[in-house]
Design a protein around this motif. Structure first.
Motif, PDB file in Angstrom:
ATOM      1  N   HIS A 182      14.779  -0.911  -6.584  1.00  0.00           N
ATOM      2  CA  HIS A 182      13.889   0.208  -6.268  1.00  0.00           C
ATOM      3  C   HIS A 182      14.672   1.511  -6.331  1.00  0.00           C
ATOM      4  O   HIS A 182      15.841   1.565  -5.949  1.00  0.00           O
ATOM      5  CB  HIS A 182      13.346   0.079  -4.847  1.00  0.00           C
ATOM      6  CG  HIS A 182      12.251  -0.907  -4.689  1.00  0.00           C
ATOM      7  ND1 HIS A 182      10.985  -0.683  -5.177  1.00  0.00           N
ATOM      8  CD2 HIS A 182      12.220  -2.109  -4.097  1.00  0.00           C
ATOM      9  CE1 HIS A 182      10.229  -1.716  -4.885  1.00  0.00           C
ATOM     10  NE2 HIS A 182      10.948  -2.602  -4.235  1.00  0.00           N
ATOM     11  N   TYR A 221       6.485  -1.877  -1.028  1.00  0.00           N
ATOM     12  CA  TYR A 221       7.715  -1.282  -0.527  1.00  0.00           C
ATOM     13  C   TYR A 221       7.601   0.240  -0.578  1.00  0.00           C
ATOM     14  O   TYR A 221       7.145   0.814  -1.563  1.00  0.00           O
ATOM     15  CB  TYR A 221       8.906  -1.751  -1.358  1.00  0.00           C
ATOM     16  CG  TYR A 221       9.338  -3.158  -1.009  1.00  0.00           C
ATOM     17  CD1 TYR A 221       8.539  -4.243  -1.364  1.00  0.00           C
ATOM     18  CD2 TYR A 221      10.511  -3.402  -0.309  1.00  0.00           C
ATOM     19  CE1 TYR A 221       8.910  -5.540  -1.020  1.00  0.00           C
ATOM     20  CE2 TYR A 221      10.886  -4.696   0.030  1.00  0.00           C
ATOM     21  CZ  TYR A 221      10.089  -5.754  -0.327  1.00  0.00           C
ATOM     22  OH  TYR A 221      10.465  -7.030   0.006  1.00  0.00           O
ATOM     23  N   ASP A 272       9.229 -12.095   0.412  1.00  0.00           N
ATOM     24  CA  ASP A 272       9.554 -10.695   0.180  1.00  0.00           C
ATOM     25  C   ASP A 272       8.401  -9.934  -0.474  1.00  0.00           C
ATOM     26  O   ASP A 272       8.479  -8.712  -0.648  1.00  0.00           O
ATOM     27  CB  ASP A 272      10.806 -10.570  -0.697  1.00  0.00           C
ATOM     28  CG  ASP A 272      12.048 -11.135  -0.049  1.00  0.00           C
ATOM     29  OD1 ASP A 272      12.823 -11.810  -0.756  1.00  0.00           O
ATOM     30  OD2 ASP A 272      12.240 -10.902   1.162  1.00  0.00           O
ATOM     31  N   TRP A 306      14.058   2.247   3.503  1.00  0.00           N
ATOM     32  CA  TRP A 306      13.057   1.435   2.820  1.00  0.00           C
ATOM     33  C   TRP A 306      12.267   0.635   3.841  1.00  0.00           C
ATOM     34  O   TRP A 306      12.850   0.036   4.754  1.00  0.00           O
ATOM     35  CB  TRP A 306      13.715   0.490   1.817  1.00  0.00           C
ATOM     36  CG  TRP A 306      14.335   1.190   0.656  1.00  0.00           C
ATOM     37  CD1 TRP A 306      15.647   1.475   0.476  1.00  0.00           C
ATOM     38  CD2 TRP A 306      13.656   1.685  -0.497  1.00  0.00           C
ATOM     39  NE1 TRP A 306      15.840   2.145  -0.704  1.00  0.00           N
ATOM     40  CE2 TRP A 306      14.628   2.276  -1.325  1.00  0.00           C
ATOM     41  CE3 TRP A 306      12.322   1.707  -0.910  1.00  0.00           C
ATOM     42  CZ2 TRP A 306      14.301   2.873  -2.550  1.00  0.00           C
ATOM     43  CZ3 TRP A 306      12.008   2.292  -2.114  1.00  0.00           C
ATOM     44  CH2 TRP A 306      12.993   2.874  -2.926  1.00  0.00           C
ATOM     45  N   ARG A 346       8.600  -2.009   4.196  1.00  0.00           N
ATOM     46  CA  ARG A 346       7.674  -2.835   3.436  1.00  0.00           C
ATOM     47  C   ARG A 346       6.494  -3.230   4.302  1.00  0.00           C
ATOM     48  O   ARG A 346       6.595  -3.268   5.528  1.00  0.00           O
ATOM     49  CB  ARG A 346       8.366  -4.071   2.862  1.00  0.00           C
ATOM     50  CG  ARG A 346       8.762  -5.127   3.876  1.00  0.00           C
ATOM     51  CD  ARG A 346       9.542  -6.236   3.172  1.00  0.00           C
ATOM     52  NE  ARG A 346       9.864  -7.338   4.067  1.00  0.00           N
ATOM     53  CZ  ARG A 346      10.629  -8.379   3.725  1.00  0.00           C
ATOM     54  NH1 ARG A 346      11.170  -8.432   2.503  1.00  0.00           N
ATOM     55  NH2 ARG A 346      10.859  -9.352   4.592  1.00  0.00           N
ATOM     56  N   VAL A 398      13.015  -2.176   6.347  1.00  0.00           N
ATOM     57  CA  VAL A 398      13.879  -3.123   5.649  1.00  0.00           C
ATOM     58  C   VAL A 398      15.334  -2.704   5.863  1.00  0.00           C
ATOM     59  O   VAL A 398      16.163  -3.481   6.306  1.00  0.00           O
ATOM     60  CB  VAL A 398      13.555  -3.165   4.147  1.00  0.00           C
ATOM     61  CG1 VAL A 398      14.543  -4.079   3.417  1.00  0.00           C
ATOM     62  CG2 VAL A 398      12.128  -3.620   3.923  1.00  0.00           C
TER      63      VAL A 398
END
Length: 120
Positions: free
Chosen positions: A20, A91, A87, A33, A35, A45
């Protein structure tokens, strides 16, 4: 006008990797980050201060995800390796005008548009 523009993400098979990128319109001391999976709350995250101090907020990503930043380019990165189906989420890049003070979403005043990661 503050902007956080994200890129990267996508769809991969379990075990794959994605990166990312988040380009900010200006420098922020704290960037991170987050999510959010469907039906779940948004969760941190990893967050990183300007000096490189890092907090990985989710135990399951430690050793698999790496957050980094280039202060000269006002850019934040998230390298995700050995991805797992859990996962899968949207995001988001986020930034705060002060030094990092924890991973609560409310601590971050600016947000990117979000990029989808799907792991099958």
């Amino acid at each position: 006008h503050v902007q956080l523009v994200e890129s990267g993400g996508g769809s991969v098979r379990a075990g794959g990797s994605l990166t990312h990128y988040c380009a900010a319109s200006r420098f922020f001391p704290c960037m991170g980050w987050f999510r959010q999976a469907p039906g779940n709350r948004r969760e941190a995250v990893a967050i990183m201060d300007r000096d490189g101090s890092t907090i990985y907020a989710i135990d399951s990503v430690k050793g698999r995800f790496t957050i980094s930043r280039n202060n000269a380019k006002d850019t934040l990165y998230l390298q995700m390796n050995n991805l797992k189906p859990e996962d899968t989420a949207m995001y988001y890049c986020a930034s705060a005008g002060a030094y990092c003070s924890g991973g609560r979403p409310g601590n971050f005043g600016y947000w990117g548009q979000g990029t989808q990661v799907t792991v099958s």
